[in-house]
Design an enzyme around this catalytic site. Structure first.
Site, PDB file in Angstrom:
ATOM      1  N   GLU A   3      16.783 -36.235 -50.269  1.00 54.41           N
ATOM      2  CA  GLU A   3      16.098 -35.582 -49.141  1.00 54.41           C
ATOM      3  C   GLU A   3      16.149 -36.472 -47.897  1.00 54.41           C
ATOM      4  OE1 GLU A   3      12.759 -32.760 -51.325  1.00 54.41           O
ATOM      5  OE2 GLU A   3      12.374 -34.918 -51.153  1.00 54.41           O
ATOM      6  N   ASP A  62       0.284 -22.450 -22.118  1.00 50.93           N
ATOM      7  CA  ASP A  62       0.347 -21.611 -20.927  1.00 50.93           C
ATOM      8  C   ASP A  62       1.084 -22.361 -19.817  1.00 50.93           C
ATOM      9  OD1 ASP A  62      -1.622 -23.180 -19.265  1.00 50.93           O
ATOM     10  OD2 ASP A  62      -2.922 -22.665 -20.941  1.00 50.93           O
TER      11      ASP A  62
END
Ligand code: GLA
Length: 744
Positions: free
Chosen positions: A630, A550
């Protein structure tokens, strides 16, 4: 009012020059102009402050919009004499109060010293100031005299001597209006605020849709759009945190409004505790929206002379659709709410230990993780949960903020030094508001927890909440946290909070109706002290992921862990919902391992990185489990992110598709000077013989050309926006693409 101004920041008296806030003595109007919007109110003949207009920029007095009629069963104030056409029940207002004959939901309810309910505030005076007001003890948008203005309107209830200073902040360049209020009891006895909300918007007409953001743990901020109808639609939180369940934000949009066109309003609450948002179409088809503190379990005492500061709501309007609405909020929060060293600069690319090893680590394994991180060119290792007290799992030791040196095989300081020696920064996880019953702190201070008298406390994740409304509790935890922070070069803190408040009770007061809010004031005080004491530290907010995502938290932490769900597919939806109200610079997002720990889904590494690049970017896995190929890919992702980072952090963010309805999830970052564009796409499903999908770009200047950097292909900007780019070569589950264009 003078007393209030002394305590606010950034304010200087207006002495000359052009102001965007204009008072007309003749019409008794206050007009707040931003670049593209106008907000207008009027002091009427009885001293009520009426809301006249909020919308596209306009000139002149808007009181011609008001119509008066004898409305049955709508009360008339005594001042109106025999005039039965004047009713607060039908007029648009800035500060609707319970007890004035307005039967819509009020912004303010006061229980007076004599036990009666009711208040009636009338205009007394006003001041226009340069710079944006601040709010003591609470987060608020800020702006200096060059970027912001303030209007203070003093309203008074002459019977009870209660005063309300309405505060309007204006960021004219960003089309932002903020609202707050200071309520001061100048009467003779103790009163109670039973409801105190900063923002009320009254529309005289129009059919609006309400867009709100609901969710749950690991699936936050889903988007709901419904027509505003008769009967209130209420969202909110009674959890003491803003919550995973509803974000403290409302969007009101015209039915036809899309991403690209149409009128829409946002109301966003700068607060991290319980809240309430209400939207209702009334008997005359007028709409009222309210947002602010919840009135449930709220009854805040004010002794004579005391002042209550109402947390602020940010408002914005545009007639250019939802993308523009988001841009207004993004800029406001990024540049005028977030603070500190990292506010507007690159954040370190981190490796977080949580999904890499959970509670199962040692000093050696952490050092090994750090070596892997350094080898992959990451910039920081974050030691998540499990390093303190006897925290071997999540059932114990919260509150015991001292290092488990046995587990680390040495002091925290020496571990940090070793990690710094690899060229990596070091960060740490904390959950200061919580306490485990199985902890030293609980044995010493069982009375510091929130629990109803005579009853066993409600547990959640097997933990309790500390009573942060008590300054001595806050002080003690602050001291403990500082002792940890001072053990070494800690450059990042992840501030977690892993449960909702429930049986909220403080032993410190007889007035339990103040405790939820005082808890927030205690938390904000702690955070303010922490960032002041460690100004170079990067604070990341977190509450089981995005349970306290928020604007209030953004005042202290420029980024927040967006969700505990790191699954790339779910994340595109969570981040889509989050993007309506929050800038990408605030969205904590990491690449994690597969099968994903929350969903079991396997998505390509490339897809995970593209999703995490719509955020602060980092990793949450054990690199040892990656193959060499990877690892090479991870190094490339990090190179790519560094290249795109300024554009991602500060570019204009466009939602190109709605991932809840369309197969490709796609979004765009456009440089403000339009010199470069990055488009990211994640295919959410794969089917046989797929139709070709076309992705249309947004916001580019007309009549110019862009070159896609990988293919070298040149496109007219109008072609990119009109015809789009074909997505035809996707194959395999959850394929993802990035297109990077430079203007030529
Ligand atoms: C919360 C956070 C996670 C992790 C754990 C640790 O769930 O959101 O990221 O830090 O706590 O317990």
């Amino acid at each position: 009012m003078a007393e209030f101004a002394k305590r606010t920041f950034y304010l200087t008296y207006y002495i000359g020059g052009t102001m965007s806030i204009i008072y007309s003595e003749k019409e008794k109007t206050f007009t707040l102009h931003t670049e593209n919007t106008t907000y207008q109110m009027q002091v009427d003949k009885y001293g009520f402050l009426l809301h006249l207009y909020y919308g596209r920029r306009t000139e002149g007095c808007m009181d011609y919009l008001l119509r008066y009629a004898d409305r049955g069963f709508s009360g008339n104030p005594y001042d109106a004499g025999a005039d039965r056409t004047y009713s607060m029940d039908a007029l648009p207002q800035e500060l609707p109060c319970q007890g004035t004959g307005d039967y819509r939901s009020p912004a303010v309810i006061i229980k007076n010293a004599d036990g009666s309910y009711g208040c009636d505030f009338r205009y007394k005076s006003h001041r226009i100031l340069k710079g944006k007001y601040g709010i003591p003890g609470l987060p608020a948008v800020y702006g200096d005299g060059d970027t912001a203005e303030t209007l203070e309107i003093l309203m008074e209830d002459s019977v009870t001597d209660i005063q309300v200073t309405l505060l309007y902040g204006l960021l004219p360049g960003l089309d932002i209006v903020t609202r707050s209020a200071a309520i001061q009891n100048l009467g003779s006895g103790k009163i109670y605020l039973e409801k105190a909300q900063a923002a009320c918007l009254d529309w005289l007409s129009g059919d609006l849709d309400l867009i709100s953001f609901y969710g749950r743990h690991t699936m936050e901020r889903n988007v709901q759009r419904i027509p505003v109808s008769h009967g209130a639609h209420v969202i909110g939180s009674r959890r003491g945190t803003s919550s995973h369940q509803y974000n403290p934000m409302l969007i009101l949009a015209e039915h036809e409004t899309t991403e690209d066109a149409g009128g829409c309003y946002a109301l966003s609450f700068v607060y991290s505790g319980s809240f309430k948002g209400e939207v209702e179409k009334d008997q005359y088809n007028q709409t009222r929206a309210l947002l602010g503190l919840t009135d449930e379990l709220f009854s805040y005492p004010l002794e004579r002379g005391e002042t209550f500061y109402v947390p602020e709501v940010v408002l914005t309007y545009t007639n250019q659709g939802l993308s523009r609405l988001s841009h207004n909020l993004h800029k406001c929060f990024r540049l005028h709410l977030c603070r500190g060293k990292y506010k507007d600069c690159p954040r370190p690319i981190l490796l977080n230990s949580w999904e890499a090893s959970y509670f199962d680590f040692s000093g050696d394994s952490l050092y090994a993780l750090a070596k892997e991180a350094a080898d992959l060119n990451m910039e920081m290792l974050v030691l998540d949960d499990g390093w303190f007290g006897h925290r071997s799992d999540d059932n114990r030791a919260l509150g015991d903020w001292f290092v488990n040196e046995e587990k680390l095989g040495g002091s925290l300081g020496s571990l940090i030094q070793k990690i710094n020696g690899l060229g990596l920064k070091f960060g740490i996880w904390l959950e200061p508001e919580s306490i485990s019953e199985d902890s030293r702190l609980y044995k010493e201070h069982p009375d510091w927890v929130m629990a109803l008298p005579g009853r066993n406390p409600v547990r959640a994740r097997n933990q309790l909440v500390l009573d942060f409304s008590r300054p001595e509790v806050v002080d003690y935890i602050f001291e403990q946290v500082c002792k940890v922070m001072d053990q070494g070069n800690i450059e990042y803190v992840k501030w977690d909070m892993n449960r909702s408040l429930s049986d909220c009770y403080s032993r410190n007061t007889k007035d339990q109706g103040r405790v939820f809010h005082d808890y927030m004031l205690g938390l904000y005080d702690f955070l303010e002290r922490l960032i002041k004491r460690y100004p170079d530290m990067l604070l990341e907010g977190c509450s089981g992921g995005g349970g306290r995502f928020d604007p209030g938290m953004l005042y202290y932490s420029p980024q927040i862990w967006c969700s505990d769900n790191t699954d790339a597919l779910d994340r595109v939806r969570i981040q889509y919902g989050t993007s309506f109200g929050y800038p990408v610079s605030t969205v904590g997002s990491h690449v994690s391992a597969v099968p994903n720990h929350q969903t079991g889904r396997i998505t390509p590494l490339h897809t995970r990185s593209i999703t995490a690049m719509a955020g602060t970017f980092g990793y949450e896995l054990n690199p040892e489990t990656l193959t060499e190929a990877e690892k090479e890919e991870v190094r490339k992702q990090i190179r790519d992110f560094r290249k795109y980072e300024p554009l991602i952090r500060s570019g204009l963010y466009y939602r190109l598709t709605d991932p809840f309805r369309e197969l490709p999830a796609a979004w765009e970052f456009l440089a403000e000077d339009a010199s470069e564009v990055l488009v990211s796409v994640v295919m959410q499903e794969m089917h046989g013989n797929m139709p070709v999908m076309y992705l249309r770009l947004k916001g580019l200047p007309e009549g110019c050309f862009y070159q896609e950097q990988q293919s070298g292909q040149i496109f007219a900007s109008d072609a990119l926006m009109g015809g789009g780019i074909p997505l035809s070569d996707q194959f395999g589950d959850y394929a993802a693409f990035q297109f990077y264009f430079k203007k030529i």
